[in-house]
Design an enzyme around this catalytic site. Sequence first.
Site, short mmCIF file in Angstrom:
data_model
loop_
_atom_site.label_atom_id
_atom_site.label_comp_id
_atom_site.label_asym_id
_atom_site.label_seq_id
_atom_site.Cartn_x
_atom_site.Cartn_y
_atom_site.Cartn_z
N ARG A 65 64.13 -24.17 20.66
CA ARG A 65 63.23 -25.30 20.88
C ARG A 65 62.92 -26.05 19.59
O ARG A 65 63.12 -27.26 19.46
CB ARG A 65 61.93 -24.80 21.50
N GLU B 164 53.44 -27.92 34.97
CA GLU B 164 52.40 -28.47 34.09
C GLU B 164 52.33 -29.98 34.21
O GLU B 164 51.34 -30.59 33.84
CB GLU B 164 52.57 -28.07 32.62
N GLU C 285 57.09 -32.63 23.23
CA GLU C 285 57.66 -31.41 23.82
C GLU C 285 56.84 -31.14 25.07
O GLU C 285 55.86 -30.43 25.05
CB GLU C 285 57.60 -30.26 22.82
N GLU D 92 46.67 -40.96 28.18
CA GLU D 92 46.21 -42.05 29.03
C GLU D 92 44.97 -42.75 28.47
O GLU D 92 44.64 -43.85 28.89
CB GLU D 92 45.89 -41.52 30.43
#
Length: 620
Positions: A275, A392, A383, A364
């Site tokens: 990752r 999620e 990520e 947001e």
Amino acid sequence: MATREHELRPEQERLGEDREEYEDGEEEEEEEEEEEGWDDWESDGDDAGGGGGGLLCLFCSARFDSESSLFSHCASEHRFDFYRVVKETGMDFYGCIKLINFVRSKVAENKCWSCGQVFSSNSELCGHLHALEIPQLEGKVPWGDDVYLKPFLEDDSLLHSLSVFDDDDEDDCGMPMEKGGCSAGNGSLAETCESNLKSIINDGSDVIDRFERTCTIESTDGECSGSLAQEPSDKQLKIARASAAARGINSVDESYFGSYSSFGIHREMLGDKVRTEAYRDALLGNPSLMNGATVLDVGCGTGILSLFAAKAGASRVIAVDGSAKMVSVATEVTKSNGFLYDENMEMQQKRDTQVITVVHTKAEELNHKIQVPSNKFDVLVSEWMGYCLLYESMLSSVLYARDHFLKPGGAILPDTATIFGAGFGKGGTSLPFWENVYGFDMSCIGKEVTGNSARFPVVDILASEDIVTETAVLNSFDLATMKENEMDFTSSFELRLSESGVSPSGVTWCYGIILWFDTGFTNRFCKEKPVNLSTSPFSTPTHWSQTIFTFEEPIAMAKEESAVVSSASVGTDECPAVMIRSRISIVRASEHRSIDISIETTGISSDGRKRSWPVQIFNL
């Protein structure tokens, strides 16, 4: 979020209290005004008002005493006919709440609510507003998302004043009631209802249930009797439900962000070399993209991606996270490494590397926290991936940031994502372990465990040798162009026995389907060094593992050339399937940030006969 200066506190709005008297705490006057204020609540702004009331225009700074005068102003001055939009779209009460919050959010961005054109100032926007054009996106209005149930303005009194769905103006006791004429115990019915309504707004859905079940009020003097649940209007309950829905989302968000406040999960993610090195290579290995770029890091955690971006030569990095704890940590880490931007420092004292600002907010709500650069960002990095890619549901926040903060043609990293599937064999279950526990057969336990696995998805790492079928592509996402509703999808695919999956007997048992994903930093944006991040069982394991869905019963499979034609049921040892045809649907669940997965499975024999198994439903 801090209360804005031009907004009134909800108690002042509903009870008509003078701001200074409220703050001075003159209790006796408050009690009198509270009773008087209940009549104001009941009439709900029947008096037309001027510019000094509590209801703020959707487009400008004008204020009004009633909903009707406000929307009349919006129609005449801003060409926004609220009642016409409601009528033409057939909206319910919740749709009205969403529309108001949607329009307010667009105006805050100086963006036309209807056509989406962006302006440099509110005055330019107001000069542009045009005759009604109801925007439609694939047959849906753009304010349909439940995110717009959450008030855009804190304590927006307009939401409490909507009367478009009110059936009558009389009180619900069925008779005229004078102020103070009906009591409940030692307090007035007005006070009780007002208190309950405040509790609803403050506490959420559990209070709504209590509110709707409230017992009958008995007057001590016999003047009035009725259900307390009937006293507040349906409108007030709807406002409460909408508020509770938004609070429910916030509660899940708080739990979600709180879960990432633990250093253990960050240790696991940072220690995931697949990752972390994929992001490092993409950011450091593409100087033509990163040198001098402005970068937005959504869900920054410890700030590692922002640090990579700064090291790669970014001129400005805004790191965003919803966890206050991690924002504090990322700020300290950034400062310790000499990358923290200090706006109070003189320009000549700043180093070129001091470019990172860490902001505590959700993506947001970013433009409520900071001044987003007028030319927006060159690069958006995040990520965001969860188990099975979409668990999620952080992707929706990334897409929001892309649409609102990334400049046209800007880079999103990663820019592709693909979900894969394959069938797995007995080694992908716990059965082999239970069949021989220190020489004892405990397979009865293994069967029970496997049965439970058929009801719940399992996140685990499977060995590549446990994969018995060929790999199928379920869905691919282009993150630069995809729409949020594309996160919900259905995919049909076929699985055939792979060469490595053939057993010596010729029959191999498939126990379920395993899903994994790849994300790509493709040469669309990463021209010097494209990178692929894979969570495949054929690659180095990652902290995402794979997601395992176990069949209710295993399916026997064989290669077509070795399959035996038989009248037995397809998928059995006597008549193995040569192909499994599956249909998988993945949709966002009603529980915020979760996903629902349904799997339909059909086995097909060498002579074309089919056998279907019951649909399996999973929640992740």
